[in-house]
Design an enzyme around this catalytic site. Structure first.
Site, PDB file in Angstrom:
ATOM      1  N   ASN A 273       4.220   1.558  10.862  1.00 32.48           N
ATOM      2  CA  ASN A 273       3.710   0.576   9.902  1.00 32.48           C
ATOM      3  C   ASN A 273       4.700   0.302   8.754  1.00 32.48           C
ATOM      4  O   ASN A 273       5.895   0.540   8.894  1.00 32.48           O
ATOM      5  CB  ASN A 273       2.305   0.917   9.418  1.00 32.48           C
ATOM      6  CG  ASN A 273       1.515  -0.363   9.145  1.00 32.48           C
ATOM      7  OD1 ASN A 273       1.586  -0.912   8.061  1.00 32.48           O
ATOM      8  ND2 ASN A 273       0.831  -0.865  10.144  1.00 32.48           N
ATOM      9  N   ARG A 274       4.188  -0.206   7.625  1.00 28.26           N
ATOM     10  CA  ARG A 274       5.073  -0.867   6.645  1.00 28.26           C
ATOM     11  C   ARG A 274       5.505   0.015   5.483  1.00 28.26           C
ATOM     12  O   ARG A 274       4.744   0.874   5.035  1.00 28.26           O
ATOM     13  CB  ARG A 274       4.367  -2.115   6.099  1.00 28.26           C
ATOM     14  CG  ARG A 274       4.156  -3.162   7.172  1.00 28.26           C
ATOM     15  CD  ARG A 274       3.341  -4.351   6.691  1.00 28.26           C
ATOM     16  NE  ARG A 274       3.248  -5.367   7.741  1.00 28.26           N
ATOM     17  CZ  ARG A 274       2.422  -5.280   8.793  1.00 28.26           C
ATOM     18  NH1 ARG A 274       1.598  -4.257   8.914  1.00 28.26           N
ATOM     19  NH2 ARG A 274       2.421  -6.211   9.725  1.00 28.26           N
TER      20      ARG A 274
ATOM     21  N   HIS B 101       7.607  -0.673  11.237  1.00 29.12           N
ATOM     22  CA  HIS B 101       7.801   0.079  12.484  1.00 29.12           C
ATOM     23  C   HIS B 101       9.249   0.521  12.718  1.00 29.12           C
ATOM     24  O   HIS B 101       9.782   0.386  13.831  1.00 29.12           O
ATOM     25  CB  HIS B 101       7.312  -0.751  13.672  1.00 29.12           C
ATOM     26  CG  HIS B 101       5.824  -0.958  13.715  1.00 29.12           C
ATOM     27  ND1 HIS B 101       4.927  -0.098  13.136  1.00 29.12           N
ATOM     28  CD2 HIS B 101       5.065  -1.948  14.288  1.00 29.12           C
ATOM     29  CE1 HIS B 101       3.683  -0.540  13.352  1.00 29.12           C
ATOM     30  NE2 HIS B 101       3.739  -1.665  14.031  1.00 29.12           N
TER      31      HIS B 101
ATOM     32  N   HIS C 148       2.028   2.729  20.212  1.00 26.12           N
ATOM     33  CA  HIS C 148       1.542   1.365  19.984  1.00 26.12           C
ATOM     34  C   HIS C 148       0.981   0.711  21.249  1.00 26.12           C
ATOM     35  O   HIS C 148       1.218  -0.478  21.497  1.00 26.12           O
ATOM     36  CB  HIS C 148       2.677   0.515  19.393  1.00 26.12           C
ATOM     37  CG  HIS C 148       2.226  -0.583  18.477  1.00 26.12           C
ATOM     38  ND1 HIS C 148       1.371  -1.591  18.883  1.00 26.12           N
ATOM     39  CD2 HIS C 148       2.504  -0.842  17.185  1.00 26.12           C
ATOM     40  CE1 HIS C 148       1.163  -2.414  17.884  1.00 26.12           C
ATOM     41  NE2 HIS C 148       1.835  -1.981  16.832  1.00 26.12           N
ATOM     42  N   SER C 149       0.218   1.473  22.044  1.00 32.76           N
ATOM     43  CA  SER C 149      -0.402   0.854  23.229  1.00 32.76           C
ATOM     44  C   SER C 149      -1.466  -0.150  22.799  1.00 32.76           C
ATOM     45  O   SER C 149      -2.231   0.096  21.866  1.00 32.76           O
ATOM     46  CB  SER C 149      -1.040   1.917  24.131  1.00 32.76           C
ATOM     47  OG  SER C 149      -0.039   2.552  24.881  1.00 32.76           O
ATOM     48  N   TYR C 150      -1.471  -1.288  23.511  1.00 31.24           N
ATOM     49  CA  TYR C 150      -2.536  -2.282  23.351  1.00 31.24           C
ATOM     50  C   TYR C 150      -3.487  -2.068  24.532  1.00 31.24           C
ATOM     51  O   TYR C 150      -3.075  -2.216  25.683  1.00 31.24           O
ATOM     52  CB  TYR C 150      -1.992  -3.706  23.479  1.00 31.24           C
ATOM     53  CG  TYR C 150      -1.160  -4.231  22.341  1.00 31.24           C
ATOM     54  CD1 TYR C 150       0.079  -3.696  22.023  1.00 31.24           C
ATOM     55  CD2 TYR C 150      -1.599  -5.355  21.629  1.00 31.24           C
ATOM     56  CE1 TYR C 150       0.856  -4.237  21.005  1.00 31.24           C
ATOM     57  CE2 TYR C 150      -0.826  -5.904  20.608  1.00 31.24           C
ATOM     58  CZ  TYR C 150       0.397  -5.331  20.298  1.00 31.24           C
ATOM     59  OH  TYR C 150       1.172  -5.884  19.293  1.00 31.24           O
TER      60      TYR C 150
ATOM     61  N   ASP D 285      -6.366  -5.411  10.841  1.00 29.73           N
ATOM     62  CA  ASP D 285      -4.989  -4.907  10.874  1.00 29.73           C
ATOM     63  C   ASP D 285      -4.837  -4.011   9.645  1.00 29.73           C
ATOM     64  O   ASP D 285      -4.067  -4.286   8.732  1.00 29.73           O
ATOM     65  CB  ASP D 285      -3.998  -6.081  10.849  1.00 29.73           C
ATOM     66  CG  ASP D 285      -2.571  -5.646  11.175  1.00 29.73           C
ATOM     67  OD1 ASP D 285      -2.336  -4.422  11.292  1.00 29.73           O
ATOM     68  OD2 ASP D 285      -1.698  -6.535  11.306  1.00 29.73           O
TER      69      ASP D 285
ATOM     70  N   GLN E 230      -4.564   3.112  12.332  1.00 27.12           N
ATOM     71  CA  GLN E 230      -4.417   1.672  12.168  1.00 27.12           C
ATOM     72  C   GLN E 230      -5.168   1.029  13.325  1.00 27.12           C
ATOM     73  O   GLN E 230      -4.827   1.260  14.492  1.00 27.12           O
ATOM     74  CB  GLN E 230      -2.920   1.288  12.227  1.00 27.12           C
ATOM     75  CG  GLN E 230      -2.629  -0.183  11.964  1.00 27.12           C
ATOM     76  CD  GLN E 230      -2.565  -0.530  10.467  1.00 27.12           C
ATOM     77  OE1 GLN E 230      -2.595   0.365   9.618  1.00 27.12           O
ATOM     78  NE2 GLN E 230      -2.478  -1.805  10.158  1.00 27.12           N
TER      79      GLN E 230
ATOM     80  N   GLU F 254      -3.665   3.175  16.361  1.00 22.60           N
ATOM     81  CA  GLU F 254      -2.413   3.885  16.076  1.00 22.60           C
ATOM     82  C   GLU F 254      -2.695   5.002  15.077  1.00 22.60           C
ATOM     83  O   GLU F 254      -2.964   4.734  13.907  1.00 22.60           O
ATOM     84  CB  GLU F 254      -1.387   2.912  15.497  1.00 22.60           C
ATOM     85  CG  GLU F 254      -1.103   1.712  16.377  1.00 22.60           C
ATOM     86  CD  GLU F 254      -0.598   0.513  15.561  1.00 22.60           C
ATOM     87  OE1 GLU F 254       0.490   0.590  14.987  1.00 22.60           O
ATOM     88  OE2 GLU F 254      -1.316  -0.502  15.499  1.00 22.60           O
TER      89      GLU F 254
HETATM   90  C1  GLA Z   1       0.923  -3.088  13.712  1.00 19.09           C
HETATM   91  C2  GLA Z   1       0.896  -3.861  12.453  1.00 19.09           C
HETATM   92  C3  GLA Z   1       0.586  -5.262  12.744  1.00 19.09           C
HETATM   93  C4  GLA Z   1       1.580  -5.832  13.716  1.00 19.09           C
HETATM   94  C5  GLA Z   1       1.559  -5.046  14.951  1.00 19.09           C
HETATM   95  C6  GLA Z   1       2.600  -5.550  15.918  1.00 19.09           C
HETATM   96  O1  GLA Z   1      -0.304  -2.812  14.198  1.00 19.09           O
HETATM   97  O2  GLA Z   1       0.022  -3.354  11.493  1.00 19.09           O
HETATM   98  O3  GLA Z   1       0.588  -6.006  11.573  1.00 19.09           O
HETATM   99  O4  GLA Z   1       2.854  -5.787  13.171  1.00 19.09           O
HETATM  100  O5  GLA Z   1       1.787  -3.685  14.665  1.00 19.09           O
HETATM  101  O6  GLA Z   1       2.590  -6.915  16.091  1.00 19.09           O
END
Ligand code: GLA
Length: 395
Positions: free
Chosen positions: A123-124, A149, A223-225, A295, A332, A360
């Site tokens: 994350n940020r 990331h 970061h699996s979707y 998010d 997250q 996450e």
């Molecule tokens: C994380 C972030 C989102 C986005 C995704 C990838 O979950 O919090 O804002 O950047 O990764 O697209």
């Protein structure tokens, strides 16, 4: 994350182990051009194939972990990405439950972190800056004004060394990577090891470890979707999510936490009882507008044990249930808001908006700049250790 103070001798042994693992791997690679290798010849062999080649010629391997129940998980050495993961529905039909691509080229062309390991920092980090011991470090700003990331070339975009083996608990692949001092702006040489273990109980247990030679910050995640319907390109709004959290972290316009822990009760952020993702996602709510949906980082309730249930997701029609256990303080929950129907799906279509969700496990975003958040600092002589388990069943 737990940071354990360890005697230097152990630190040395660990580095030796990491190095030995790395050497073995290189040796194996140069020995063979083979397409498929059976790494172990017991009931559940781990298949090792070549998934593709990097532009510089480095081969990217794919390991297929299998268990006795019939589950399969494909992991590639590029980004430690989980490219495929099959799970049974209530009739016992196995389908792929994670978003991803068919080829390495598609991952290289630009992936929204599908299935990848994230580091050094999940994350940020606000404005791509943080200070340690009075020194300011500048990181890439790859998400507007912020760092996301791990930067331009985070752990999701590097080729890891990989070694597969069968152990008592199941089939494992150990991925190792050395991030050099200064890489992406971070201080300290970081030796990282991530172990994926697929058990016979349909659990994927992920153990993250790292050691550094200078004080640094670390926050690793996966970061699996997921799309438990098996219809990978269709929206996941009908999945019911549970989050073991009384509070979440509201964000500013750049998705940086504003430093407040806000009660979820009475808001669309309340997942203390399972609720469809789509239930309130369009509600008139400032935080939902800022995130373009969910998010945000939820503050996980502490349990009797450090390693506790953090979240679950249930798809009623197929019955698939995903449970997430972790020893991390946060999660997250991202509802795939940035997917926009342009990326090619493995099942032939394109990934629609919100066709996957991420859970996450992590320390809180922007922790290096927020003194009230649990620390993400790692010192020489300590070992970063974090564990997350994804368990699949049906109900
Ligand atoms: C994380 C972030 C989102 C986005 C995704 C990838 O979950 O919090 O804002 O950047 O990764 O697209």
């Amino acid at each position: 994350m737990m940071r354990i103070a360890i005697p230097y001798i152990f630190y040395g042994v660990l580095l030796l182990v990491f190095t030995t693992v790395g050497c073995k791997q290189n040796k194996k690679e140069s020995q063979s051009e083979m397409e498929t290798v059976k790494t172990e010849s017991n009931q559940n062999p781990i298949e090792e194939t070549i998934f593709g080649e990097m532009p510089d010629g480095t081969k990217v391997k794919k390991f297929t972990l299998k268990n006795e129940a019939g589950m399969e998980v494909d992991v590639i050495t590029y980004g430690g990405i989980i490219t495929r993961w099959t799970a049974p529905d209530k009739q016992g039909n196995y389908e792929d439950i994670v978003l991803g691509f068919d080829s390495l080229e598609q991952y290289l062309d630009g992936s929204p972190y599908f299935g990848a390991l994230i580091g050094r920092y999940g994350n940020r980090i606000a404005n791509g800056k943080f200070s340690l011991d009075g020194e300011t470090y500048t990181l890439a700003t790859n998400d507007g004004d912020n760092h996301l990331h791990g930067g331009e070339k985070g752990f999701d975009k590097v080729v890891w060394d990989g070694v597969a083996k069968t152990i008592e608990e199941g089939a494992t692949v150990e991925l190792t990577y050395t991030s050099e001092d200064g890489e992406e702006g971070y201080p300290g040489k970081l030796d990282v090891k991530v172990t994926y273990t697929l058990t016979n109980n349909n659990e994927l247990d992920i153990q993250y470890e790292a050691v550094t030679d200078k004080p640094t910050v670390v926050n690793l995640t996966q970061h699996s979707y997921f799309n438990l319907s098996g219809q990978l390109s269709e929206p996941v709004l009908d999945h019911e999510i549970y989050l073991n959290a009384d509070t979440y972290m509201p964000v500013d316009g750049g998705l940086i936490p504003i430093g407040e822990f806000r009660e979820v009760a009475g808001t669309p952020f309340n997942f203390k009882e399972p609720k469809p993702i789509g239930g309130e996602i369009e509600a008139d709510n400032e935080q939902l507008s800022l995130g373009g949906g969910y998010d945000h980082c939820w503050v996980l309730n502490e349990g009797e044990k450090d390693f506790r249930l953090a979240a679950s997701a249930h798809h009623g029609e197929t019955g698939r249930l995903l449970e997430v256990y972790t020893n991390e303080p946060g999660i997250q929950f991202y509802s795939g808001n940035f997917l926009d129907g342009t990326l090619p799906a493995k099942d032939g279509g394109t990934y629609a908006k919100r066709s996957g969700f991420c859970l996450e496990t992590q320390h809180y975003p922007d922790s290096p700049n927020q003194a009230d958040f649990p620390s993400v600092r790692l010192n020489p002589g300590e070992m970063y250790s974090s564990r997350t388990m994804y368990k699949l069943s049906t109900k």
